[in-house]
Design a protein around this motif. Structure first.
Motif, mmCIF file in Angstrom:
data_model
loop_
_atom_site.group_PDB
_atom_site.id
_atom_site.type_symbol
_atom_site.label_atom_id
_atom_site.label_comp_id
_atom_site.label_asym_id
_atom_site.label_seq_id
_atom_site.Cartn_x
_atom_site.Cartn_y
_atom_site.Cartn_z
ATOM 1 N N ASN A 173 0.799 -1.225 0.000
ATOM 2 C CA ASN A 173 0.000 0.000 0.000
ATOM 3 C C ASN A 173 0.829 1.271 0.000
ATOM 4 O OD1 ASN A 173 -2.560 1.290 0.058
ATOM 5 N ND2 ASN A 173 -2.424 1.564 2.273
ATOM 6 N N GLY A 174 2.145 1.168 0.236
ATOM 7 C CA GLY A 174 2.930 2.381 0.419
ATOM 8 C C GLY A 174 2.470 3.102 1.674
ATOM 9 N N ILE A 175 2.947 4.310 1.877
ATOM 10 C CA ILE A 175 2.468 5.090 3.025
ATOM 11 C C ILE A 175 2.210 6.534 2.604
ATOM 12 C CG2 ILE A 175 3.763 3.664 4.662
ATOM 13 C CD1 ILE A 175 5.561 6.148 5.093
ATOM 14 N N PRO A 304 7.432 -4.273 6.022
ATOM 15 C CA PRO A 304 6.961 -3.656 7.274
ATOM 16 C C PRO A 304 6.641 -2.168 7.167
ATOM 17 C CG PRO A 304 9.320 -4.012 7.346
ATOM 18 C CD PRO A 304 8.837 -4.678 6.100
ATOM 19 N N ASN A 305 5.377 -1.828 7.410
ATOM 20 C CA ASN A 305 4.952 -0.432 7.381
ATOM 21 C C ASN A 305 5.644 0.412 8.441
ATOM 22 O OD1 ASN A 305 3.156 -0.510 5.209
ATOM 23 N ND2 ASN A 305 1.467 -1.201 6.484
ATOM 24 N N VAL A 306 5.949 -0.203 9.584
ATOM 25 C CA VAL A 306 6.583 0.551 10.670
ATOM 26 C C VAL A 306 7.910 1.149 10.220
ATOM 27 C CG1 VAL A 306 7.718 0.305 12.916
ATOM 28 C CG2 VAL A 306 5.444 -0.660 12.556
ATOM 29 N N VAL A 307 8.680 0.385 9.477
ATOM 30 C CA VAL A 307 9.981 0.881 9.007
ATOM 31 C C VAL A 307 9.789 2.007 7.990
ATOM 32 C CG1 VAL A 307 12.186 0.229 7.951
ATOM 33 C CG2 VAL A 307 11.005 -1.379 9.457
ATOM 34 N N LEU A 308 8.771 1.883 7.148
ATOM 35 C CA LEU A 308 8.442 2.958 6.204
ATOM 36 C C LEU A 308 8.021 4.215 6.963
ATOM 37 C CD1 LEU A 308 6.305 1.029 3.542
ATOM 38 C CD2 LEU A 308 8.689 1.716 3.328
ATOM 39 N N GLN A 309 7.161 4.048 7.939
ATOM 40 C CA GLN A 309 6.643 5.186 8.700
ATOM 41 C C GLN A 309 7.755 5.909 9.446
ATOM 42 O OE1 GLN A 309 3.754 3.184 11.100
ATOM 43 N NE2 GLN A 309 2.297 2.917 9.420
ATOM 44 N N CYS A 325 12.630 -5.660 5.381
ATOM 45 C CA CYS A 325 13.489 -4.759 6.162
ATOM 46 C C CYS A 325 14.776 -4.437 5.421
ATOM 47 C CB CYS A 325 13.825 -5.388 7.518
ATOM 48 S SG CYS A 325 12.440 -5.463 8.663
ATOM 49 N N ASN A 326 15.426 -5.475 4.864
ATOM 50 C CA ASN A 326 16.692 -5.243 4.180
ATOM 51 C C ASN A 326 16.520 -4.699 2.768
ATOM 52 O OD1 ASN A 326 15.895 -7.563 2.808
ATOM 53 N ND2 ASN A 326 17.413 -8.892 3.774
ATOM 54 N N GLU A 327 15.267 -4.447 2.373
ATOM 55 C CA GLU A 327 15.013 -3.774 1.100
ATOM 56 C C GLU A 327 14.734 -2.289 1.323
ATOM 57 O OE1 GLU A 327 12.127 -6.118 -1.241
ATOM 58 O OE2 GLU A 327 12.784 -7.841 -0.050
ATOM 59 N N ILE A 328 14.137 -1.959 2.460
ATOM 60 C CA ILE A 328 13.890 -0.558 2.809
ATOM 61 C C ILE A 328 15.161 0.100 3.339
ATOM 62 C CG2 ILE A 328 12.539 1.006 4.270
ATOM 63 C CD1 ILE A 328 10.446 -1.294 4.486
ATOM 64 N N SER A 366 16.957 9.191 5.660
ATOM 65 C CA SER A 366 15.799 8.334 5.943
ATOM 66 C C SER A 366 14.559 8.711 5.149
ATOM 67 C CB SER A 366 15.479 8.370 7.448
ATOM 68 O OG SER A 366 16.546 7.816 8.186
ATOM 69 N N ARG A 367 14.153 9.952 5.201
ATOM 70 C CA ARG A 367 12.903 10.357 4.552
ATOM 71 C C ARG A 367 13.036 10.335 3.026
ATOM 72 N NH1 ARG A 367 7.936 12.593 5.134
ATOM 73 N NH2 ARG A 367 7.348 14.180 3.605
ATOM 74 N N THR A 368 14.195 10.712 2.522
ATOM 75 C CA THR A 368 14.399 10.756 1.074
ATOM 76 C C THR A 368 14.130 9.406 0.434
ATOM 77 O OG1 THR A 368 16.078 12.472 1.343
ATOM 78 C CG2 THR A 368 16.057 11.295 -0.750
ATOM 79 N N GLU A 369 14.633 8.333 1.051
ATOM 80 C CA GLU A 369 14.456 6.985 0.520
ATOM 81 C C GLU A 369 12.976 6.607 0.457
ATOM 82 O OE1 GLU A 369 15.321 3.068 -0.794
ATOM 83 O OE2 GLU A 369 16.538 4.890 -0.762
#
Length: 395
Positions: A173-175, A304-309, A325-328, A366-369
């Motif tokens: 879903n993305g964030i 994991p959405n938490v890591v995206l958030q 996790c290792n892709e984000i 972090s945010r840029t990615e």
């Protein structure tokens, strides 16, 4: 307008996993949301302005109830004759893909957002393996939400490779990167929450967000945190860190029924004043905003959405070396990666991020990615494009 059926086992998954994506897709299709728990399903359907259909499903292995659910879903699909049925979560996948196959729905898509079976063994593992294989067999297309998950599916021989595809760069879903924006949390709100939690401005805060269960690595996290606090052989004076000011913030529900924490971990959480628990929180942004580093030592994930958030909130992350996790996270760029189930390596990483130069570099990336690759609009449009391709192939 062509008909699209979106199915999850419970309405909470529709709400939290898909959310506004339902409204977006409803602008392009005649969409019906399907799940159990009728009253809650009504609420979620009204929230996003979509139609709904109730099918009672369980999250356990319940053959009789599952057959009833398949029959009800089959009758609904025969009546509606949708062009696409798209399922999420294991039980919804089994019920929806089998019913869709029997009803002759031309496009039967199933998203895989994690494989709980990876942490099981014995007879239960054999049963879950078969269910997964059978679900994919009934589907026309299978969408793991990470590249690592795709490889696991291939390794386990659950699916013909031609059925498998990751949408975009991953995520179901993305964030909403505008919502998860640090600028929306005022300094006053941050200070107020710190005071409520008993966290001072000089405290260094590690945060975990998610269910407090074994599979999320909470046993290892609590052990590493306690060893960190008790360190006598490591000096942080050059980095301005006082170990007495280090806190661990656990945001999420304690679930001891299916995947319990060890008694030692529970006891430590209850007695340690430097470990702060909040229970479930609907809005986690203020908790991210007052923290310094996310620690997410999970054993298994989808994406994991938490890591995206956390990344969208400019928070560096320590994660385990598992798919999603290792892709984000790119090690040393926007976070650190450690082996799963290894409290010693987790401790080393937690020590490492006390270095302000490293921490600021991770934070700045972090945010840029996240904005570049995982904004929800990017994921939604990639899925909409995929739907278009599938429909054109079935003309």
């Amino acid at each position: 307008m062509k008909k699209l059926i979106r199915v999850t086992t419970i309405p909470l998954s529709l709400d939290k996993l898909l959310g506004e994506q339902l409204r977006f897709m409803n602008g392009h299709f005649d969409l019906t949301a399907v799940a159990a728990e009728e009253e809650e399903l009504k609420r979620v359907a009204r929230k996003y302005g979509v139609k709904y259909f109730h099918v009672e499903m369980t999250r356990q292995i319940t053959p009789i109830k599952d057959l009833r659910a398949v029959w009800k879903m089959y009758r609904f699909l025969r009546k509606e004759s949708p062009e696409i049925i798209h399922t999420h979560t294991p039980k919804a996948g089994l019920v929806g893909m089998l019913a869709g196959f029997l009803a002759g729905v031309p496009v039967r898509a199933h998203t895989v957002a994690g494989l709980p079976l990876l942490e099981t063994s014995g007879a239960k593992r054999k049963v879950l393996n078969f269910v997964e294989w059978f679900t994919y067999r009934c589907a026309t297309h299978v969408y793991p939400n990470s590249f690592g998950l795709k490889q696991i599916i291939l390794n386990e021989k659950f699916c013909n490779p031609t059925k498998l595809k990751v949408i975009g760069k991953g995520s179901s879903n993305g964030i909403d990167t505008e919502f998860f924006n640090r600028s929306h949390i005022s300094e006053d709100a941050r200070v107020t929450l710190r005071n409520e939690l008993g966290i001072s401005e000089k405290d260094f805060v590690f945060i975990f967000v998610g269910r407090l269960v074994k599979d999320k690595g909470i046993n290892e996290l609590v052990k590493a945190f306690c060893e960190l606090r008790n360190s006598r052989d490591f000096t942080f004076s050059n980095n301005g860190i006082d170990l007495s000011n280090v806190k661990l913030l656990l945001v999420g529900p304690l679930e001891q029924e299916l995947d319990p924490l060890s008694p030692e971990t529970i006891a430590e959480i209850e007695k340690n004043f430097n470990i702060i628990t909040t229970g479930y929180r609907d809005d986690v942004r203020p908790y991210f905003a007052l923290s310094d580093v996310l620690v997410f030592p999970s054993y298994r994930e989808g994406f994991p959405n938490v890591v995206l958030q956390a990344g969208s909130m400019e928070l560096p992350a320590i994660v385990t070396d598992i798919n999603g996790c290792n892709e984000i996270i790119k090690d040393g760029e926007n976070g650190l990666i450690v082996p799963a189930k290894n409290s010693d390596q987790l401790l080393k990483a937690m020590r490492k991020v006390f270095d302000p130069e490293l921490r600021n570099r991770l934070k700045s990336n972090s945010r840029t990615e996240i904005v570049s690759n995982y904004r929800r609009e990017i994921v939604w449009n990639a899925l909409l494009e995929e739907y278009g391709k599938l429909l054109s192939q079935n003309r």
